[in-house]
Design an enzyme around this catalytic site. Sequence first.
Site, PDB file in Angstrom:
ATOM      1  CG  ASP A  31      -1.709   1.229   1.430  1.00 52.25           C
ATOM      2  OD1 ASP A  31      -2.351   1.661   0.456  1.00 52.25           O
ATOM      3  OD2 ASP A  31      -1.685   1.777   2.535  1.00 52.25           O
ATOM      4  CG  ASP A  33      -1.674   7.844   0.189  1.00 55.46           C
ATOM      5  OD1 ASP A  33      -1.151   8.957   0.292  1.00 55.46           O
ATOM      6  OD2 ASP A  33      -2.040   7.350  -0.911  1.00 55.46           O
TER       7      ASP A  33
END
Length: 269
Positions: A31, A33
Amino acid sequence: MPDTMHSIRPALRASTSSILANPRGAALFLDVDGTLLDLAATPKSVRVPNGLIGVLQRLSLRLDGAVAIITGRLISEIDLLLQPLKLTASGVHGAEIRTSPTGDIERVTAMLPADVVQDMRKLALDIPGVIAEPKGAGLAVHYRLAPQAEGVVLAALEAALERHRGAFELLRGKRLFEVLPAGLSKGTALSSLSALPAFRDRMPIMIGDDVGDEAAFKVSESMGGFALRVAGEYYRDEGADFAGPRAVLGWLDELACKLERAEKPSLHP
């Protein structure tokens, strides 16, 4: 960077050992953010930490290209953040895919209806601090700068989606709501990426920080892999494998260093 591989977290220790023991049998799914980047007030105000791009490049080389991004953002936004590096990626929670670093970005599903986008843009204009972020097949509405508007934003989204009942899902994130095509998730994204030649038959290691990553965690673990959680606004420190994005970068850097040292020929017969 300081040694981060002494962590007492069993999943982190086990995944580290597995990668070092067999680099060609492992794949990283990351991932962005809150995982690789610290969260910021707005999506455009995030900062890429020094060294991150080089570390990802080194790991991709050592793992024969088995490093992928799984994000809620558009893949094109990730490319801008990580330029000049491009990786295999899935964007908008599985609604976009790029099957190789040099491939084209493909949309998996149809565009979000224009009326939903228009309603959310109007909402953002009416409420200072609310940001509507169209993403082609999906949409995010951020209220980090206007936390008092959470209920109004939710009600407006539910009303807009009622006109398209069953076609979309509403996902609650960190001070945002995301509209996603029904049936897609970061879990379906990980499944699709795992079937690609560079990732096939490798043990997946998924690293994420939010509720949207849970679907990918489940898929990774169902395939015999690992789910590594990053502490922040969703996971508490005691339930996470990393204290934050800085710790993730430290681990990735140290992992790259150890893999590079393992590949150097011994100086002794």
